[in-house]
Write a protein that holds these residues in place. Structure first.
Motif, PDB file in Angstrom:
ATOM      1  N   MET A   1       0.826  -1.204   0.000  1.00  0.00           N
ATOM      2  CA  MET A   1       0.000   0.000   0.000  1.00  0.00           C
ATOM      3  C   MET A   1       0.858   1.250   0.000  1.00  0.00           C
ATOM      4  O   MET A   1       0.501   2.261  -0.623  1.00  0.00           O
ATOM      5  N   GLU A   2       1.980   1.207   0.681  1.00  0.00           N
ATOM      6  CA  GLU A   2       2.904   2.338   0.651  1.00  0.00           C
ATOM      7  C   GLU A   2       3.370   2.594  -0.784  1.00  0.00           C
ATOM      8  O   GLU A   2       3.401   3.738  -1.246  1.00  0.00           O
ATOM      9  N   ALA A   3       3.706   1.514  -1.486  1.00  0.00           N
ATOM     10  CA  ALA A   3       4.142   1.652  -2.880  1.00  0.00           C
ATOM     11  C   ALA A   3       3.009   2.125  -3.774  1.00  0.00           C
ATOM     12  O   ALA A   3       3.184   3.014  -4.611  1.00  0.00           O
ATOM     13  N   PHE A   4       1.840   1.528  -3.623  1.00  0.00           N
ATOM     14  CA  PHE A   4       0.687   1.851  -4.469  1.00  0.00           C
ATOM     15  C   PHE A   4       0.364   3.339  -4.405  1.00  0.00           C
ATOM     16  O   PHE A   4       0.204   4.007  -5.431  1.00  0.00           O
ATOM     17  N   SER A   5       0.286   3.881  -3.201  1.00  0.00           N
ATOM     18  CA  SER A   5      -0.057   5.296  -3.057  1.00  0.00           C
ATOM     19  C   SER A   5       1.077   6.196  -3.520  1.00  0.00           C
ATOM     20  O   SER A   5       0.841   7.194  -4.224  1.00  0.00           O
ATOM     21  N   SER A   6       2.293   5.860  -3.131  1.00  0.00           N
ATOM     22  CA  SER A   6       3.432   6.722  -3.483  1.00  0.00           C
ATOM     23  C   SER A   6       3.597   6.860  -4.987  1.00  0.00           C
ATOM     24  O   SER A   6       3.794   7.963  -5.509  1.00  0.00           O
ATOM     25  N   VAL A   7       3.493   5.744  -5.694  1.00  0.00           N
ATOM     26  CA  VAL A   7       3.714   5.771  -7.144  1.00  0.00           C
ATOM     27  C   VAL A   7       2.568   6.477  -7.867  1.00  0.00           C
ATOM     28  O   VAL A   7       2.788   7.294  -8.771  1.00  0.00           O
ATOM     29  N   LEU A   8       1.327   6.197  -7.476  1.00  0.00           N
ATOM     30  CA  LEU A   8       0.182   6.760  -8.202  1.00  0.00           C
ATOM     31  C   LEU A   8      -0.017   8.246  -7.943  1.00  0.00           C
ATOM     32  O   LEU A   8      -0.725   8.913  -8.713  1.00  0.00           O
ATOM     33  N   THR A   9       0.579   8.769  -6.880  1.00  0.00           N
ATOM     34  CA  THR A   9       0.413  10.194  -6.578  1.00  0.00           C
ATOM     35  C   THR A   9       1.707  10.988  -6.749  1.00  0.00           C
ATOM     36  O   THR A   9       1.766  12.157  -6.389  1.00  0.00           O
ATOM     37  N   ALA A  10       2.729  10.356  -7.320  1.00  0.00           N
ATOM     38  CA  ALA A  10       4.019  11.028  -7.454  1.00  0.00           C
ATOM     39  C   ALA A  10       4.059  12.003  -8.633  1.00  0.00           C
ATOM     40  O   ALA A  10       4.866  12.936  -8.636  1.00  0.00           O
ATOM     41  N   GLN A  11       3.191  11.790  -9.629  1.00  0.00           N
ATOM     42  CA  GLN A  11       3.196  12.627 -10.823  1.00  0.00           C
ATOM     43  C   GLN A  11       1.782  13.114 -11.119  1.00  0.00           C
ATOM     44  O   GLN A  11       0.796  12.581 -10.608  1.00  0.00           O
ATOM     45  N   GLU A  12       1.693  14.122 -11.968  1.00  0.00           N
ATOM     46  CA  GLU A  12       0.384  14.654 -12.337  1.00  0.00           C
ATOM     47  C   GLU A  12      -0.446  13.633 -13.100  1.00  0.00           C
ATOM     48  O   GLU A  12      -1.672  13.617 -13.003  1.00  0.00           O
ATOM     49  N   GLU A  13       0.213  12.767 -13.857  1.00  0.00           N
ATOM     50  CA  GLU A  13      -0.501  11.727 -14.601  1.00  0.00           C
ATOM     51  C   GLU A  13       0.378  10.494 -14.700  1.00  0.00           C
ATOM     52  O   GLU A  13       1.592  10.602 -14.930  1.00  0.00           O
ATOM     53  N   VAL A  14      -0.220   9.322 -14.528  1.00  0.00           N
ATOM     54  CA  VAL A  14       0.522   8.074 -14.675  1.00  0.00           C
ATOM     55  C   VAL A  14      -0.296   7.115 -15.523  1.00  0.00           C
ATOM     56  O   VAL A  14      -1.537   7.137 -15.505  1.00  0.00           O
ATOM     57  N   LYS A  15       0.410   6.290 -16.292  1.00  0.00           N
ATOM     58  CA  LYS A  15      -0.233   5.185 -16.999  1.00  0.00           C
ATOM     59  C   LYS A  15      -0.159   3.976 -16.079  1.00  0.00           C
ATOM     60  O   LYS A  15       0.919   3.606 -15.606  1.00  0.00           O
ATOM     61  N   LEU A  16      -1.297   3.351 -15.810  1.00  0.00           N
ATOM     62  CA  LEU A  16      -1.361   2.302 -14.797  1.00  0.00           C
ATOM     63  C   LEU A  16      -0.376   1.177 -15.077  1.00  0.00           C
ATOM     64  O   LEU A  16       0.307   0.711 -14.161  1.00  0.00           O
ATOM     65  N   THR A  17      -0.299   0.725 -16.312  1.00  0.00           N
ATOM     66  CA  THR A  17       0.583  -0.406 -16.612  1.00  0.00           C
ATOM     67  C   THR A  17       2.043  -0.068 -16.329  1.00  0.00           C
ATOM     68  O   THR A  17       2.809  -0.934 -15.898  1.00  0.00           O
ATOM     69  N   GLU A  18       2.433   1.182 -16.550  1.00  0.00           N
ATOM     70  CA  GLU A  18       3.807   1.598 -16.248  1.00  0.00           C
ATOM     71  C   GLU A  18       3.999   1.782 -14.746  1.00  0.00           C
ATOM     72  O   GLU A  18       5.050   1.443 -14.198  1.00  0.00           O
ATOM     73  N   ALA A  19       2.975   2.312 -14.087  1.00  0.00           N
ATOM     74  CA  ALA A  19       3.069   2.513 -12.642  1.00  0.00           C
ATOM     75  C   ALA A  19       3.243   1.194 -11.911  1.00  0.00           C
ATOM     76  O   ALA A  19       3.932   1.129 -10.882  1.00  0.00           O
ATOM     77  N   LEU A  20       2.640   0.129 -12.430  1.00  0.00           N
ATOM     78  CA  LEU A  20       2.736  -1.171 -11.766  1.00  0.00           C
ATOM     79  C   LEU A  20       4.170  -1.686 -11.728  1.00  0.00           C
ATOM     80  O   LEU A  20       4.548  -2.416 -10.802  1.00  0.00           O
TER      81      LEU A  20
END
Length: 383
Positions: free
Chosen positions: A204-223
């Motif tokens: 969960m720490e990773a999930f939130s940190s990565v998805l909120t680190a940039q203005e926009e993320v592509k889910l497949t790349e964020a994973l």
């Protein structure tokens, strides 16, 4: 029945974040279960669910947060989600808590999941297929995020020994026929996920940190970044896993700042009080009615406090819980328990009891380590 001390955890809580124009078309249901009636409670799921709720809200989702739900409450939340997700462009469900596999079927455990018989287990444990059925109503992108691949708490339960494969751990893969679905597990099939030593699980720490680190993320790349984050946090012991049928590139936009964590404690015990050492507790102890609190120490470290607050018995520390007078006078269970592990890994619990036939009976507390009574405390508290 045990009641959690957290304000958001006192029973089952459903919080709705108002739908805004930015959130139109995106709906998320978050379930976090920790205060289990029949197995050891967990520390992080309420905090993980809170972080998931804040993360999805920041990404423009209408967010529904349900904490410590029994089987009926979980199914009610899933039914409401299914009805409201029909027109959602993105529908997401997140679950944190105990999860097990039996006969290659994944079950996400409600707080009242029981093991008296196989029928009781199957009635009170919620199948992952029920989560997928709730998502099936949406014609858009469907996300199921499961942070529940922990040790099976019923693995040694005799009434269920034929149900569980002793060599299986974690969760298994799921079979589904849904289009545009992505299932995100915190760990690979048949592997365990870690609850973590911090405020949140590594996943969960990773999930939130990565998805909120940039203005926009592509889910497949964020994973990919989420996977590498978890690998680093766990020393390669845990790898998130995904499967599904996505036919589109899902982009998630940060529409609001990530809010600060919700404060989950309803209160804390007064300073001071009688100290009880797990290393060498007194066999029998009787306290006065003006006792402020009981303080448990382990190897000299203060880690749990017990007191009366707002007409209930409060345990504050690692995992806060409150107990009502009815809990302590429960005639079926003979009281109520708070379960924890000692600093050196032994199973321990406090048992709270008051005579059900006497409304003026004082609270009595038993301290047990590895199933053996270490101390019995008669307080002057009356609930």
């Amino acid at each position: 029945m045990i009641r959690n001390a957290a304000a958001a955890i006192a029973g089952t809580v459903l919080c709705l974040v108002p739908l805004t124009a930015a959130a139109e078309g995106k709906l998320a249901l978050i379930i976090g279960n920790a205060a289990y009636d029949n197995v050891l409670p967990l520390d992080n799921p309420p905090r993980d669910a809170d972080l998931a709720s804040r993360t999805f809200t920041a990404l423009g989702f209408e967010t529904r947060l349900v904490l410590n739900a029994d089987a009926s409450e979980m199914r009610t939340a899933l039914a409401a989600f299914r009805q409201d997700a029909v027109d959602a462009e993105v529908a997401a469900i997140f679950f944190a808590g105990h999860g097990v596999q039996a006969d290659n079927v994944n079950y996400l455990l409600a707080t009242d999941t029981g093991a008296a018989t196989r029928a009781v287990f199957e009635e009170t444990a919620v199948r992952m297929e029920e989560f997928l059925e709730a998502l099936a109503a949406s014609s858009g992108v469907k996300l199921l995020i499961v942070d529940a691949c922990r040790d099976n708490p019923f693995a040694t339960t005799r009434s269920l020994e034929k149900l569980f494969n002793p060599d299986a751990s974690g969760l298994s893969r799921v079979n589904h026929q849904l289009s545009d679905l992505m299932v995100i597990y915190s760990a690979q099939p048949n592997h365990l996920a870690y609850d973590g030593d911090g405020q949140n699980s590594p996943f969960m720490e990773a999930f939130s940190s990565v998805l909120t680190a940039q203005e926009e993320v592509k889910l497949t790349e964020a994973l990919i970044d989420i996977t590498n984050f978890v690998r680093t946090r766990t020393g390669d012991k845990q790898l998130p896993y995904t499967e599904g049928t996505l036919s589109v590139h899902l982009r998630l936009t940060l529409e609001h700042p990530l809010k600060a964590a919700t404060h989950l404690d309803e209160g804390t015990c007064p300073a001071g009080g009688e100290t009880i050492s797990l290393d060498a507790p007194e066999r029998y102890l009787e306290t006065d009615d003006d006792l402020q609190s009981l303080v448990l120490t382990d190897r000299g470290n203060r880690f749990l406090e017990v007191c009366v607050l707002n007409g209930a018995l409060l345990v504050s520390g690692g995992f806060g819980q409150t107990y009502s007078p009815a809990d302590l006078r429960n005639p079926d269970d003979g009281g109520a328990g708070y379960y924890f592990k000692t600093g050196d890994g032994h199973d321990a619990h406090l048992w709270f009891y008051a005579d059900p036939a006497n409304a003026d009976a004082t609270v009595e507390i038993g301290l047990y380590v590895d199933g053996k009574e270490r101390s019995w405390i008669t307080t002057g508290w009356v609930l």
